[in-house]
Design a protein around this motif. Sequence first.
Motif, PDB file in Angstrom:
ATOM      1  N   UNK A 170       0.806  -1.207   0.000  1.00 29.56           N
ATOM      2  CA  UNK A 170       0.000   0.000   0.000  1.00 29.56           C
ATOM      3  C   UNK A 170       0.843   1.263   0.000  1.00 29.56           C
ATOM      4  N   UNK A 171       0.306   2.310  -0.610  1.00 31.34           N
ATOM      5  CA  UNK A 171       0.949   3.620  -0.614  1.00 31.34           C
ATOM      6  C   UNK A 171      -0.031   4.659  -0.100  1.00 31.34           C
ATOM      7  N   UNK A 172       0.488   5.634   0.630  1.00 31.81           N
ATOM      8  CA  UNK A 172      -0.311   6.756   1.125  1.00 31.81           C
ATOM      9  C   UNK A 172       0.132   8.001   0.394  1.00 31.81           C
ATOM     10  N   UNK A 173      -0.812   8.616  -0.304  1.00 31.91           N
ATOM     11  CA  UNK A 173      -0.553   9.863  -1.019  1.00 31.91           C
ATOM     12  C   UNK A 173      -1.287  10.968  -0.255  1.00 31.91           C
ATOM     13  N   UNK A 174      -0.532  11.776   0.459  1.00 26.98           N
ATOM     14  CA  UNK A 174      -1.118  12.774   1.351  1.00 26.98           C
ATOM     15  C   UNK A 174      -1.070  14.166   0.724  1.00 26.98           C
ATOM     16  N   UNK A 175      -2.185  14.858   0.817  1.00 27.05           N
ATOM     17  CA  UNK A 175      -2.281  16.212   0.288  1.00 27.05           C
ATOM     18  C   UNK A 175      -1.576  17.207   1.201  1.00 27.05           C
ATOM     19  N   UNK A 176      -0.765  18.081   0.597  1.00 28.23           N
ATOM     20  CA  UNK A 176      -0.169  19.214   1.310  1.00 28.23           C
ATOM     21  C   UNK A 176      -0.077  20.354   0.316  1.00 28.23           C
ATOM     22  N   UNK A 177      -1.001  21.293   0.411  1.00 26.18           N
ATOM     23  CA  UNK A 177      -1.105  22.366  -0.573  1.00 26.18           C
ATOM     24  C   UNK A 177      -0.591  23.701  -0.074  1.00 26.18           C
ATOM     25  N   UNK A 178      -0.219  23.794   1.199  1.00 27.48           N
ATOM     26  CA  UNK A 178       0.077  25.109   1.777  1.00 27.48           C
ATOM     27  C   UNK A 178       1.265  25.046   2.722  1.00 27.48           C
ATOM     28  N   UNK A 179       1.818  26.215   2.980  1.00 24.79           N
ATOM     29  CA  UNK A 179       2.895  26.341   3.952  1.00 24.79           C
ATOM     30  C   UNK A 179       2.517  27.157   5.159  1.00 24.79           C
ATOM     31  N   UNK A 180       1.535  28.036   4.994  1.00 26.64           N
ATOM     32  CA  UNK A 180       1.083  28.883   6.097  1.00 26.64           C
ATOM     33  C   UNK A 180      -0.369  28.572   6.425  1.00 26.64           C
ATOM     34  N   UNK A 181      -0.731  28.835   7.659  1.00 25.87           N
ATOM     35  CA  UNK A 181      -2.106  28.580   8.088  1.00 25.87           C
ATOM     36  C   UNK A 181      -3.098  29.435   7.294  1.00 25.87           C
ATOM     37  N   UNK A 182      -2.743  30.675   7.040  1.00 28.33           N
ATOM     38  CA  UNK A 182      -3.646  31.570   6.315  1.00 28.33           C
ATOM     39  C   UNK A 182      -3.955  31.035   4.919  1.00 28.33           C
ATOM     40  N   UNK A 230       4.808  32.044   0.254  1.00 24.63           N
ATOM     41  CA  UNK A 230       4.021  30.837   0.522  1.00 24.63           C
ATOM     42  C   UNK A 230       4.755  29.596   0.025  1.00 24.63           C
ATOM     43  N   UNK A 231       5.379  29.699  -1.137  1.00 24.71           N
ATOM     44  CA  UNK A 231       6.139  28.577  -1.674  1.00 24.71           C
ATOM     45  C   UNK A 231       7.307  28.240  -0.746  1.00 24.71           C
ATOM     46  N   UNK A 232       7.985  29.258  -0.217  1.00 27.89           N
ATOM     47  CA  UNK A 232       9.089  29.024   0.717  1.00 27.89           C
ATOM     48  C   UNK A 232       8.573  28.375   2.003  1.00 27.89           C
ATOM     49  N   UNK A 233       7.426  28.825   2.503  1.00 28.50           N
ATOM     50  CA  UNK A 233       6.851  28.226   3.719  1.00 28.50           C
ATOM     51  C   UNK A 233       6.460  26.772   3.464  1.00 28.50           C
ATOM     52  N   UNK A 234       5.958  26.497   2.270  1.00 27.93           N
ATOM     53  CA  UNK A 234       5.622  25.118   1.892  1.00 27.93           C
ATOM     54  C   UNK A 234       6.875  24.245   1.896  1.00 27.93           C
ATOM     55  N   UNK A 240      10.639  20.219   7.451  1.00 33.40           N
ATOM     56  CA  UNK A 240      10.274  19.848   8.821  1.00 33.40           C
ATOM     57  C   UNK A 240       9.953  18.356   8.923  1.00 33.40           C
ATOM     58  N   UNK A 241       9.235  17.832   7.930  1.00 33.40           N
ATOM     59  CA  UNK A 241       8.893  16.407   7.928  1.00 33.40           C
ATOM     60  C   UNK A 241      10.168  15.570   7.855  1.00 33.40           C
ATOM     61  N   UNK A 242      11.083  15.954   6.990  1.00 35.19           N
ATOM     62  CA  UNK A 242      12.338  15.214   6.848  1.00 35.19           C
ATOM     63  C   UNK A 242      13.187  15.299   8.109  1.00 35.19           C
ATOM     64  N   UNK A 243      13.290  16.480   8.682  1.00 38.71           N
ATOM     65  CA  UNK A 243      14.130  16.664   9.862  1.00 38.71           C
ATOM     66  C   UNK A 243      13.592  15.888  11.069  1.00 38.71           C
ATOM     67  N   UNK A 244      12.276  15.620  11.059  1.00 40.61           N
ATOM     68  CA  UNK A 244      11.674  14.848  12.154  1.00 40.61           C
ATOM     69  C   UNK A 244      11.775  13.342  11.916  1.00 40.61           C
ATOM     70  N   UNK A 245      12.463  12.946  10.862  1.00 42.10           N
ATOM     71  CA  UNK A 245      12.632  11.522  10.588  1.00 42.10           C
ATOM     72  C   UNK A 245      11.614  10.933   9.649  1.00 42.10           C
ATOM     73  N   UNK A 246      10.803  11.770   9.016  1.00 42.53           N
ATOM     74  CA  UNK A 246       9.839  11.275   8.048  1.00 42.53           C
ATOM     75  C   UNK A 246      10.495  11.002   6.705  1.00 42.53           C
ATOM     76  N   UNK A 247       9.929  10.057   5.961  1.00 48.42           N
ATOM     77  CA  UNK A 247      10.454   9.716   4.631  1.00 48.42           C
ATOM     78  C   UNK A 247       9.413  10.050   3.577  1.00 48.42           C
ATOM     79  N   UNK A 248       9.803  10.914   2.644  1.00 50.59           N
ATOM     80  CA  UNK A 248       8.942  11.283   1.524  1.00 50.59           C
ATOM     81  C   UNK A 248       9.543  10.671   0.272  1.00 50.59           C
ATOM     82  N   UNK A 249       8.815   9.769  -0.365  1.00 51.02           N
ATOM     83  CA  UNK A 249       9.365   9.094  -1.531  1.00 51.02           C
ATOM     84  C   UNK A 249       9.380  10.006  -2.746  1.00 51.02           C
ATOM     85  N   UNK A 250       8.378  10.853  -2.879  1.00 50.76           N
ATOM     86  CA  UNK A 250       8.307  11.773  -4.016  1.00 50.76           C
ATOM     87  C   UNK A 250       7.288  12.865  -3.704  1.00 50.76           C
TER      88      UNK A 250
END
Length: 301
Positions: A170-182, A230-234, A240-250
């Motif tokens: 199985x693969x999880x494709x998670x949406x992340x469209x933003x860098x800031x809360x606003x 916004x692109x820089x915040x994204x 942040x995900x990588x530095x916390x030990x998360x693995x993003x394949x693509x």
Amino acid sequence: MDSRVNNSEAEIIADHRRQWRNCRYVYPVISRRAKGLSIGVNINPDKGCTFGCLYCQIDRSRGRVLSEVHLAILHDELHMAIEEIRNGRIWGEPGFIRTPANLRRINDIAFSGDGEPTCAKEFDQAIETAAKARNDCGCDDVKLVVITNATRLSSPQFQRALPILDRNDGEIWAKLDAGTEEYFQRVNRPAGGITLDRIVADITKIAQSRPIVIQTLMFRIDGADPPAAEVEAYCQRLRDILHAGGEISVVQLHTVARKPFNDCVTGLPNDRLDALADTVRKCVADIPVETFYGSPSTSHS
């Protein structure tokens, strides 16, 4: 990776109708991200979702109640779809007859559809049903994919589904469209109480134990490109995900391919999407970035 398509392919890819024959849940489509045929699973025909994304093709102005998922029907529809693809009959249907030879392959069974699939209380059972249908047909090489807005990654039904996904490629494709809360609130328009910090924390937790795919849609609002800040915040969120030990394949970076419900949204031209992809690659060099372009009717200069 260059995923530009010609006009014929663009027309086929743009056809993502979630109705096939008389099926309740299953809808095969030719997918640009799957690079072939994806057997879609829509366990939200009621259109229930925790987001009301600005770029969505569906009118979510009215609230809807989630309906029960009938697992036996789901299994039978998946079994039929797999067999119709394997025996080649599907390629004679009007919606698939012009599919190029290189795309006539089953890539995955993908939970997506008209809403957020992980909201369904039977989500884990639906995943298990899909795995069984796949295995019953001897299609062990067909992936199970969950395309999610990541708002229910900590829910009981999703947590129960994780070991099933892990056992079945199985693969999880998670949406992340933003860098800031606003910008998150403006673009994704989440249900009350959902914050971007929570989304990123839940994605990170999942990614610490298995690689995930990040799906990001960038587009123009009233003719304006995504702001540079916004692109820089994204990009910082990815770091942040990588530095916390998360693995993003693509990272799958795409733009509008089908007409949104909201007229203020338009797709990015190819050169602008390329420039944004280059920015992401420079900011987060450890992650591959794939780009998926819009169709001529949705993306223009």
